[in-house]
Design an enzyme around this catalytic site. Structure first.
Site, PDB file in Angstrom:
ATOM      1  CD  GLU A 139      -3.606  -0.365   1.293  1.00 29.51           C
ATOM      2  OE1 GLU A 139      -3.532   0.975   2.505  1.00 29.51           O
ATOM      3  OE2 GLU A 139      -4.659  -1.380   1.437  1.00 29.51           O
ATOM      4  CE1 TYR A 183      -0.706  -1.526   8.184  1.00 34.84           C
ATOM      5  CE2 TYR A 183      -1.788  -0.842   5.109  1.00 34.84           C
ATOM      6  CZ  TYR A 183      -1.345  -1.762   6.018  1.00 34.84           C
ATOM      7  OH  TYR A 183      -0.519  -2.740   5.876  1.00 34.84           O
ATOM      8  CE1 TYR A 329     -13.200  -2.680   3.913  1.00 35.67           C
ATOM      9  CE2 TYR A 329     -13.631  -1.704   1.920  1.00 35.67           C
ATOM     10  CZ  TYR A 329     -13.357  -2.170   2.791  1.00 35.67           C
ATOM     11  OH  TYR A 329     -12.554  -3.280   2.585  1.00 35.67           O
TER      12      TYR A 329
HETATM   13  N1  LIG Z   1      -1.252 -10.161   4.649  1.00 36.87           N
HETATM   14  C1  LIG Z   1      -1.538  -9.758   3.969  1.00 36.87           C
HETATM   15  O1  LIG Z   1      -1.084  -9.373   2.677  1.00 36.87           O
HETATM   16  C2  LIG Z   1      -0.185  -8.238   3.645  1.00 36.87           C
HETATM   17  C3  LIG Z   1       0.034  -7.437   3.452  1.00 36.87           C
HETATM   18  C4  LIG Z   1       0.980  -5.970   3.290  1.00 36.87           C
HETATM   19  C5  LIG Z   1       1.313  -6.104   4.744  1.00 36.87           C
HETATM   20  N2  LIG Z   1       1.390  -6.772   5.401  1.00 36.87           N
HETATM   21  C6  LIG Z   1       1.730  -6.470   6.808  1.00 36.87           C
HETATM   22  O2  LIG Z   1       2.693  -8.032   7.749  1.00 36.87           O
HETATM   23  C7  LIG Z   1       2.025  -7.430   8.649  1.00 36.87           C
HETATM   24  C8  LIG Z   1       2.209  -9.195   9.255  1.00 36.87           C
HETATM   25  O3  LIG Z   1       0.469  -8.977   8.663  1.00 36.87           O
HETATM   26  P1  LIG Z   1      -0.402  -9.964   9.126  1.00 36.87           P
HETATM   27  O4  LIG Z   1      -1.719 -10.557   7.309  1.00 36.87           O
HETATM   28  O5  LIG Z   1      -0.383 -11.623   9.356  1.00 36.87           O
HETATM   29  O6  LIG Z   1      -1.659  -9.590  10.414  1.00 36.87           O
HETATM   30  P2  LIG Z   1      -2.739  -9.869  11.426  1.00 36.87           P
HETATM   31  O7  LIG Z   1      -3.040  -9.250  11.868  1.00 36.87           O
HETATM   32  O8  LIG Z   1      -2.968 -11.400  11.340  1.00 36.87           O
HETATM   33  O9  LIG Z   1      -1.243  -9.651  12.645  1.00 36.87           O
HETATM   34  C9  LIG Z   1      -0.818  -9.143  13.284  1.00 36.87           C
HETATM   35  C10 LIG Z   1       0.198  -9.880  14.410  1.00 36.87           C
HETATM   36  O10 LIG Z   1       0.553  -8.614  14.972  1.00 36.87           O
HETATM   37  C11 LIG Z   1      -0.176  -8.543  16.462  1.00 36.87           C
HETATM   38  N3  LIG Z   1      -0.320  -7.457  16.749  1.00 36.87           N
HETATM   39  C12 LIG Z   1      -0.478  -6.114  16.602  1.00 36.87           C
HETATM   40  N4  LIG Z   1      -0.077  -4.773  17.913  1.00 36.87           N
HETATM   41  C13 LIG Z   1       0.518  -5.463  19.001  1.00 36.87           C
HETATM   42  C14 LIG Z   1       1.088  -4.951  19.524  1.00 36.87           C
HETATM   43  N5  LIG Z   1       1.284  -3.784  19.808  1.00 36.87           N
HETATM   44  N6  LIG Z   1       1.776  -5.845  20.325  1.00 36.87           N
HETATM   45  C15 LIG Z   1       2.084  -7.288  20.503  1.00 36.87           C
HETATM   46  N7  LIG Z   1       1.390  -7.762  19.111  1.00 36.87           N
HETATM   47  C16 LIG Z   1       0.931  -6.618  18.999  1.00 36.87           C
HETATM   48  C17 LIG Z   1      -1.408  -8.952  16.315  1.00 36.87           C
HETATM   49  O11 LIG Z   1      -1.630  -9.645  17.655  1.00 36.87           O
HETATM   50  C18 LIG Z   1      -1.583 -10.013  15.346  1.00 36.87           C
HETATM   51  O12 LIG Z   1      -0.789 -11.079  15.808  1.00 36.87           O
HETATM   52  C19 LIG Z   1       1.895  -5.965   9.177  1.00 36.87           C
HETATM   53  O13 LIG Z   1       3.011  -5.781   9.599  1.00 36.87           O
HETATM   54  C20 LIG Z   1       0.876  -5.657   7.877  1.00 36.87           C
HETATM   55  O14 LIG Z   1       0.842  -4.834   8.371  1.00 36.87           O
HETATM   56  C21 LIG Z   1       0.106  -7.857   5.532  1.00 36.87           C
HETATM   57  O1  LIG Z   2     -16.187  -8.101   1.307  1.00 40.12           O
HETATM   58  C1  LIG Z   2     -15.201  -7.039   0.809  1.00 40.12           C
HETATM   59  C2  LIG Z   2     -14.074  -6.860   1.989  1.00 40.12           C
HETATM   60  C3  LIG Z   2     -13.345  -6.227   0.626  1.00 40.12           C
HETATM   61  N1  LIG Z   2     -13.568  -6.111  -0.565  1.00 40.12           N
HETATM   62  C4  LIG Z   2     -12.463  -4.881  -1.567  1.00 40.12           C
HETATM   63  O2  LIG Z   2     -11.557  -5.777  -1.843  1.00 40.12           O
HETATM   64  C5  LIG Z   2     -10.435  -5.796  -1.949  1.00 40.12           C
HETATM   65  C6  LIG Z   2      -8.872  -6.294  -0.717  1.00 40.12           C
HETATM   66  O3  LIG Z   2      -9.481  -6.031  -0.260  1.00 40.12           O
HETATM   67  P1  LIG Z   2      -8.631  -6.355   1.489  1.00 40.12           P
HETATM   68  O4  LIG Z   2      -9.724  -6.166   2.485  1.00 40.12           O
HETATM   69  O5  LIG Z   2      -8.335  -7.694   1.032  1.00 40.12           O
HETATM   70  O6  LIG Z   2      -7.498  -5.141   1.611  1.00 40.12           O
HETATM   71  P2  LIG Z   2      -6.617  -3.810  -0.065  1.00 40.12           P
HETATM   72  O7  LIG Z   2      -6.076  -5.412  -0.405  1.00 40.12           O
HETATM   73  O8  LIG Z   2      -7.395  -2.843   0.416  1.00 40.12           O
HETATM   74  O9  LIG Z   2      -5.523  -3.762   1.676  1.00 40.12           O
HETATM   75  C7  LIG Z   2      -4.883  -4.710   2.159  1.00 40.12           C
HETATM   76  O10 LIG Z   2      -3.362  -5.145   1.573  1.00 40.12           O
HETATM   77  C8  LIG Z   2      -2.307  -4.811   1.496  1.00 40.12           C
HETATM   78  C9  LIG Z   2      -2.161  -4.932   3.567  1.00 40.12           C
HETATM   79  O11 LIG Z   2      -0.946  -4.015   4.168  1.00 40.12           O
HETATM   80  C10 LIG Z   2      -3.596  -4.937   4.170  1.00 40.12           C
HETATM   81  O12 LIG Z   2      -3.190  -6.180   4.781  1.00 40.12           O
HETATM   82  C11 LIG Z   2      -4.701  -4.610   3.115  1.00 40.12           C
HETATM   83  O13 LIG Z   2      -4.222  -2.942   3.756  1.00 40.12           O
HETATM   84  C12 LIG Z   2     -10.732  -3.899  -1.839  1.00 40.12           C
HETATM   85  O14 LIG Z   2     -10.626  -3.649  -3.258  1.00 40.12           O
HETATM   86  C13 LIG Z   2     -11.817  -3.664  -0.790  1.00 40.12           C
HETATM   87  O15 LIG Z   2     -12.946  -2.724  -1.102  1.00 40.12           O
HETATM   88  C14 LIG Z   2     -15.117  -6.612  -1.314  1.00 40.12           C
HETATM   89  O16 LIG Z   2     -15.162  -6.037  -2.690  1.00 40.12           O
HETATM   90  N2  LIG Z   2     -15.742  -7.248  -0.362  1.00 40.12           N
END
Ligand SMILES: NC(=O)c1ccc[n+]([C@@H]2O[C@H](COP(=O)([O-])OP(=O)(O)OC[C@H]3O[C@@H](n4cnc5c(N)ncnc54)[C@H](O)[C@@H]3O)[C@@H](O)[C@H]2O)c1
Ligand SMILES: O=c1ccn([C@@H]2O[C@H](COP(=O)(O)OP(=O)(O)O[C@H]3OC[C@@H](O)[C@H](O)[C@H]3O)[C@@H](O)[C@H]2O)c(=O)[nH]1
Length: 387
Positions: A139, A183, A329
């Site tokens: 993002e 964010y 949202y």
């Molecule tokens: N999943 C994706 O596709 C995706 C995409 C872009 C960025 N990210 C980044 O990757 C990282 C992990 O994402 P995820 O998908 O596993 O999310 P997630 O929410 O499943 O995991 C984040 C974890 O961090 C813990 N946490 C948050 N604040 C905390 C705090 N103050 N102290 C201790 N623990 C804390 C939460 O309890 C949670 O278990 C994040 O930084 C997110 O921004 C993920």
């Molecule tokens: O029920 C739904 C949920 C989501 N959406 C759409 O689906 C797309 C993807 O939504 P997601 O909730 O997976 O999140 P996004 O891909 O927008 O962002 C994510 O990508 C990067 C990470 O940093 C974060 O995990 C999150 O910000 C968006 O366009 C959203 O508007 C729907 O159309 N219907």
């Protein structure tokens, strides 16, 4: 097995201790699983929750017992943090608020979590000469240049205007009242701070920009293992709709595009970063699958087909409905139009490529969702509601 493992330059890999912050989340749980089952490394797993890694912590008889230790703590206010970072060779910071439904409704928590709360982690790593792998996001690129070109411009076909490249692409966010971008902006500033710590104080860092990693254990199913009114990321939203046999909600017509990568492919990339510091330090890496691009509408259609196959249930007559972003949202939402990662840097440094097609990753993920939640959903839907 573990002692003979080699890095990409043919040198034996030495076991290390990793302080993993946010280890109890979606990505953390898969990374812990990989590190326990395939490497000799130790993990200090820090999080507020541990439900998603319970299977790795108990019982004591597990083959990796003693190599993973859970510390329940909130990094906002816990004096144990610096000590744990000092005990480790490498810190991986995954902790964040990272669900879009929070960005415009809890903007302060979002900014604090993604910037302020990450500051001590960066500082302790820098002061104690510890390596840091920090999780940022795709993002940070914001919107593509393409989205600002006239609809009939031939330049729209040119990948230079939409493929996102770590060392070239600008970061384009919406106006301040579009709080969706709080964010991305907080993540961008922490990236800049880490980069500056590297440049001025020699911090050894790697920044990861995940492009929609998806798979089992992502987020929660509302009303089952998370709040009924909660809005998780799209995979869990659509899974919830499919499990409950209700139409999938397409925000603003589902025209936005995403590339989805299977969590297990992406974790391979993180392991390469962990075990090849000389190739990963000082770099920012896109980690995604440029071949798995769909619109959100196409994702909904594909998930519906895959779910019909894995559950054996018939498809719904009305599989999708349109909702406005404001309705779904609230005020201040905005969206990334298109996210295709350039893979040049990760390919050159780590030789990594994603393998799994969107269909295949949805098939294994929705099989997991059906097996894990279908019964619980049936039971919860059968319960009479109190009035
Ligand atoms: N999943 C994706 O596709 C995706 C995409 C872009 C960025 N990210 C980044 O990757 C990282 C992990 O994402 P995820 O998908 O596993 O999310 P997630 O929410 O499943 O995991 C984040 C974890 O961090 C813990 N946490 C948050 N604040 C905390 C705090 N103050 N102290 C201790 N623990 C804390 C939460 O309890 C949670 O278990 C994040 O930084 C997110 O921004 C993920
Ligand atoms: O029920 C739904 C949920 C989501 N959406 C759409 O689906 C797309 C993807 O939504 P997601 O909730 O997976 O999140 P996004 O891909 O927008 O962002 C994510 O990508 C990067 C990470 O940093 C974060 O995990 C999150 O910000 C968006 O366009 C959203 O508007 C729907 O159309 N219907």
């Amino acid at each position: 097995m573990a002692a003979s493992r080699m890095d990409l330059d043919g040198r034996p890999i030495k076991p290390i201790t990793i302080c993993m912050i946010g280890a109890g989340g979606f990505i953390g749980s898969h990374l812990c699983e990989k590190l326990m089952s395939e490497t000799p490394h130790k993990v200090l797993a820090l999080d507020v929750y541990n439900d998603k890694i319970k299977h790795l912590l108990e019982p004591d008889a597990l083959p990796w017992a003693g190599r993973i230790q859970f510390h329940r703590l909130n990094i906002k206010h816990d004096s144990r943090l610096e000590g744990l970072i000092k005990m480790a060779d490498l810190t991986i910071n995954l902790a964040a608020i990272c669900t879009p439904a929070d960005y415009n409704t809890r903007p302060l928590d979002t900014i604090y979590s993604n910037f302020i709360d990450a500051l001590p982690v960066v500082k302790y790593c820098s002061e104690n000469n510890k390596r840091l792998i920090h999780f940022s996001t795709c993002e940070v690129y914001g919107k593509t240049i393409q989205s600002f070109l006239p609809k009939d411009s031939p330049l729209r076909q040119d990948p230079a205007y939409y493929v996102l490249k770590e060392d070239v692409s600008p970061c384009i966010f919406g106006s301040i009242e579009k709080q969706r971008w709080s964010y991305a902006c907080a993540k961008q500033l922490i990236e800049r701070l880490i980069y500056a710590e590297g440049a001025e104080n020699g911090l050894e860092f790697t920044i990861v920009r995940p492009f929609n990693w998806i798979g089992p254990r992502m987020d929660f199913i509302p009303g089952i293992d998370g709040p009924s009114e909660g809005v998780p990321r799209v995979l869990a939203c659509f899974s919830n709709n499919l499990l409950r046999r209700e139409p999938l909600k397409l925000v603003d017509g589902g025209q936005s595009q995403r590339t989805f990568v299977y969590i297990k492919d992406a974790i391979e990339a993180v392991l390469l970063m962990i075990e090849n510091p000389g190739r990963a330090n000082g770099h920012i890496f896109n980690v995604g699958n440029p071949n798995n691009e769909v619109t959100v509408r196409q994702l909904a259609e594909m998930m519906t087909k895959v779910y019909t196959k894995v559950s054996g249930e018939s498809a719904l007559e009305t599989p999708t409905i349109d909702v406005s972003a404001k309705e779904f949202y609230g005020e201040g939402y905005d969206d990334s139009d298109k996210r295709i990662p350039d893979m040049t840097i990760i390919n050159k440094q780590l030789g990594w490529n994603p393998k799994t097609s969107l269909w295949d990753l949805l098939e294994s993920t929705l099989t997991y969702q059906h097996r894990t939640y279908a019964e619980a959903i049936k039971k919860s839907m059968a319960k009479p509601t109190s009035s």
